[in-house]
Design a protein around this motif. Structure first.
Motif, PDB file in Angstrom:
ATOM      1  N   SER A  68     -22.359  20.238 -37.356  1.00 50.00           N
ATOM      2  CA  SER A  68     -21.553  19.167 -36.764  1.00 50.00           C
ATOM      3  C   SER A  68     -22.382  18.393 -35.739  1.00 50.00           C
ATOM      4  CB  SER A  68     -20.281  19.729 -36.132  1.00 50.00           C
ATOM      5  OG  SER A  68     -20.591  20.660 -35.128  1.00 50.00           O
ATOM      6  N   VAL A  69     -23.358  19.074 -35.085  1.00 51.16           N
ATOM      7  CA  VAL A  69     -24.306  18.422 -34.184  1.00 51.16           C
ATOM      8  C   VAL A  69     -25.703  18.874 -34.583  1.00 51.16           C
ATOM      9  CG1 VAL A  69     -25.113  18.165 -31.801  1.00 51.16           C
ATOM     10  CG2 VAL A  69     -22.653  18.363 -32.277  1.00 51.16           C
ATOM     11  N   THR A  70     -26.466  17.957 -35.148  1.00 55.18           N
ATOM     12  CA  THR A  70     -27.839  18.242 -35.571  1.00 55.18           C
ATOM     13  C   THR A  70     -28.735  17.175 -34.974  1.00 55.18           C
ATOM     14  OG1 THR A  70     -27.108  19.241 -37.643  1.00 55.18           O
ATOM     15  CG2 THR A  70     -29.385  18.494 -37.562  1.00 55.18           C
ATOM     16  N   THR A  71     -29.850  17.608 -34.377  1.00 52.65           N
ATOM     17  CA  THR A  71     -30.749  16.654 -33.729  1.00 52.65           C
ATOM     18  C   THR A  71     -32.178  17.184 -33.676  1.00 52.65           C
ATOM     19  OG1 THR A  71     -31.180  15.382 -31.707  1.00 52.65           O
ATOM     20  CG2 THR A  71     -30.193  17.550 -31.417  1.00 52.65           C
ATOM     21  N   ASP A  72     -33.113  16.271 -33.750  1.00 53.14           N
ATOM     22  CA  ASP A  72     -34.484  16.604 -33.392  1.00 53.14           C
ATOM     23  C   ASP A  72     -34.492  16.812 -31.884  1.00 53.14           C
ATOM     24  OD1 ASP A  72     -35.627  16.377 -35.979  1.00 53.14           O
ATOM     25  OD2 ASP A  72     -35.609  14.198 -35.781  1.00 53.14           O
ATOM     26  N   VAL A  73     -35.431  17.609 -31.408  1.00 48.96           N
ATOM     27  CA  VAL A  73     -35.458  17.938 -29.985  1.00 48.96           C
ATOM     28  C   VAL A  73     -36.875  17.905 -29.431  1.00 48.96           C
ATOM     29  CG1 VAL A  73     -33.347  19.341 -29.957  1.00 48.96           C
ATOM     30  CG2 VAL A  73     -35.518  20.420 -30.533  1.00 48.96           C
ATOM     31  N   THR A  74     -36.949  17.724 -28.128  1.00 49.02           N
ATOM     32  CA  THR A  74     -38.187  17.938 -27.389  1.00 49.02           C
ATOM     33  C   THR A  74     -37.893  18.961 -26.304  1.00 49.02           C
ATOM     34  OG1 THR A  74     -37.744  16.110 -25.873  1.00 49.02           O
ATOM     35  CG2 THR A  74     -39.138  15.634 -27.804  1.00 49.02           C
ATOM     36  N   PHE A  75     -38.946  19.477 -25.725  1.00 51.35           N
ATOM     37  CA  PHE A  75     -38.834  20.541 -24.732  1.00 51.35           C
ATOM     38  C   PHE A  75     -39.666  20.196 -23.511  1.00 51.35           C
ATOM     39  CE2 PHE A  75     -38.443  22.320 -28.941  1.00 51.35           C
ATOM     40  CZ  PHE A  75     -37.337  23.140 -28.861  1.00 51.35           C
ATOM     41  N   VAL A  76     -39.258  20.774 -22.393  1.00 47.34           N
ATOM     42  CA  VAL A  76     -40.055  20.807 -21.176  1.00 47.34           C
ATOM     43  C   VAL A  76     -40.004  22.249 -20.721  1.00 47.34           C
ATOM     44  CG1 VAL A  76     -40.225  20.049 -18.775  1.00 47.34           C
ATOM     45  CG2 VAL A  76     -39.522  18.431 -20.535  1.00 47.34           C
ATOM     46  N   ILE A  77     -41.153  22.837 -20.400  1.00 48.92           N
ATOM     47  CA  ILE A  77     -41.150  24.221 -19.927  1.00 48.92           C
ATOM     48  C   ILE A  77     -41.202  24.213 -18.407  1.00 48.92           C
ATOM     49  CG2 ILE A  77     -43.650  24.563 -20.126  1.00 48.92           C
ATOM     50  CD1 ILE A  77     -42.839  27.484 -21.130  1.00 48.92           C
ATOM     51  N   GLN A  78     -40.248  24.945 -17.815  1.00 49.68           N
ATOM     52  CA  GLN A  78     -40.146  25.008 -16.361  1.00 49.68           C
ATOM     53  C   GLN A  78     -39.677  26.406 -15.993  1.00 49.68           C
ATOM     54  OE1 GLN A  78     -37.103  22.414 -14.705  1.00 49.68           O
ATOM     55  NE2 GLN A  78     -38.466  21.949 -13.008  1.00 49.68           N
ATOM     56  N   ASP A  79     -40.415  27.074 -15.124  1.00 55.70           N
ATOM     57  CA  ASP A  79     -40.080  28.437 -14.711  1.00 55.70           C
ATOM     58  C   ASP A  79     -39.875  29.350 -15.917  1.00 55.70           C
ATOM     59  OD1 ASP A  79     -40.172  27.683 -12.014  1.00 55.70           O
ATOM     60  OD2 ASP A  79     -38.079  27.022 -12.086  1.00 55.70           O
ATOM     61  N   ALA A  80     -40.748  29.222 -16.923  1.00 55.38           N
ATOM     62  CA  ALA A  80     -40.766  30.047 -18.132  1.00 55.38           C
ATOM     63  C   ALA A  80     -39.524  29.858 -19.008  1.00 55.38           C
ATOM     64  CB  ALA A  80     -40.979  31.511 -17.796  1.00 55.38           C
ATOM     65  N   GLU A  81     -38.763  28.783 -18.772  1.00 61.85           N
ATOM     66  CA  GLU A  81     -37.627  28.423 -19.627  1.00 61.85           C
ATOM     67  C   GLU A  81     -37.969  27.137 -20.365  1.00 61.85           C
ATOM     68  OE1 GLU A  81     -33.674  30.088 -17.432  1.00 61.85           O
ATOM     69  OE2 GLU A  81     -34.391  28.130 -16.784  1.00 61.85           O
ATOM     70  N   MET A  82     -37.437  27.010 -21.584  1.00 62.86           N
ATOM     71  CA  MET A  82     -37.697  25.818 -22.387  1.00 62.86           C
ATOM     72  C   MET A  82     -36.434  24.967 -22.434  1.00 62.86           C
ATOM     73  SD  MET A  82     -40.614  27.011 -24.956  1.00 62.86           S
ATOM     74  CE  MET A  82     -39.923  26.201 -26.297  1.00 62.86           C
ATOM     75  N   ILE A  83     -36.417  23.940 -21.582  1.00 63.76           N
ATOM     76  CA  ILE A  83     -35.283  23.024 -21.485  1.00 63.76           C
ATOM     77  C   ILE A  83     -35.347  22.065 -22.671  1.00 63.76           C
ATOM     78  CG2 ILE A  83     -34.162  21.285 -20.048  1.00 63.76           C
ATOM     79  CD1 ILE A  83     -35.700  22.705 -17.654  1.00 63.76           C
ATOM     80  N   THR A  84     -34.226  21.901 -23.351  1.00 60.78           N
ATOM     81  CA  THR A  84     -34.169  21.181 -24.612  1.00 60.78           C
ATOM     82  C   THR A  84     -33.425  19.860 -24.466  1.00 60.78           C
ATOM     83  OG1 THR A  84     -34.042  23.354 -25.675  1.00 60.78           O
ATOM     84  CG2 THR A  84     -33.540  21.451 -27.042  1.00 60.78           C
ATOM     85  N   THR A  85     -33.990  18.804 -25.051  1.00 55.35           N
ATOM     86  CA  THR A  85     -33.379  17.483 -25.019  1.00 55.35           C
ATOM     87  C   THR A  85     -33.284  16.934 -26.438  1.00 55.35           C
ATOM     88  OG1 THR A  85     -34.355  17.056 -22.848  1.00 55.35           O
ATOM     89  CG2 THR A  85     -33.612  15.133 -24.089  1.00 55.35           C
TER      90      THR A  85
END
Length: 183
Positions: A68-85
Motif C-alpha cells: 500500500s506504501v512502496t517507495t525508493d529510499v535513501t539513508f543517513v547514518i547517525q549514532d549507528a542508526e540508519m534514518i530512512t527517507t
C-alpha cells in the motif's frame, strides 16, 4: 611456474608473520550525507533496496504492486542508526523511520523499517550499524561484525525480500547478497 608462485606467497606470508603490528586494521567508515543501499549478486548488476509496508526489498520498486506504501529510499547514518527517507514522488515516511534487522538466534528473519503505522517486531534492532568501506555491517556488543544478509525472490521476477541470518546454517532457498552503500 607453480613453484615460483608458491615461493612468492610463502615469502609474503613470512614477511607478514615476521612483522606483527605493521598490518593496519580495517577502518570503519560511515558514509557522509545521504546514500542508497544496493544489493549485489542477486542480478547481473546492483539493485536498489526499497521500502514497502515496513519490509525491505531489493529490486525495481516500480514492479512491486503489492504494497500500500512502496517507495525508493535513501539513508543517513547517525549514532549507528540508519534514518530512512522516501524518494518516490508523493510518498512520505515518518521522520523517525529506521532500518532494522532482527538478531534472533537460529532464525532467518525479514529486514524492515520502523514507524509509519506498521507494527515493528519486538526483537527488531535499529542500532549498531556501521560500514567497512561501502559494506553494511552490524556490530555485536563485543565488537565483532556480521553481514549475514539473505534474500528470496518474490513472485515478481527481479524483486527480492531481504532477510538477516542469525542461524549460521546457510539455509537452502536463500541467496546471499552483498549489501553496500551507493551515493
Amino acid at each position: 611456474m607453480k613453484l615460483g608462485t608458491f615461493s612468492s606467497v610463502l615469502a609474503l606470508a613470512s614477511c607478514t608473520l615476521a612483522a606483527p603490528g605493521t598490518v593496519k586494521p580495517l577502518l570503519k567508515r560511515n558514509p557522509s550525507g545521504s546514500f542508497s543501499l544496493v544489493a549485489y549478486s542477486l542480478e547481473s548488476s546492483a539493485i536498489d533496496i526499497f521500502y514497502s509496508d515496513g519490509i525491505a526489498y531489493a529490486g525495481d520498486s516500480s514492479k512491486w504492486t503489492y504494497g500500500s506504501v512502496t517507495t525508493d529510499v535513501t539513508f543517513v547514518i547517525q549514532d549507528a542508526e540508519m534514518i530512512t527517507t522516501a524518494t518516490t514522488s508523493g510518498v512520505t515516511l515518518d521522520s523517525d523511520t529506521l532500518f532494522y534487522i532482527r538478531p534472533t538466534a537460529d532464525e532467518v528473519l525479514p529486514v524492515g523499517f520502523t514507524g509509519n503505522g506498521v507494527v515493528t517486531p519486538s526483537d527488531a534492532v535499529s542500532t549498531n550499524f556501521i560500514f567497512y568501506g561501502t559494506y553494511l555491517m552490524w556490530e555485536y556488543d563485543d565488537g565483532s561484525l556480521s553481514d549475514s544478509f539473505r534474500a528470496k525472490e518474490t513472485n515478481v521476477t527481479g524483486v527480492y525480500e531481504l532477510y538477516y541470518d542469525f542461524s549460521n546454517l546457510y539455509p537452502s532457498g536463500y541467496e546471499i547478497p552483498v549489501v553496500k552503500s551507493s551515493s
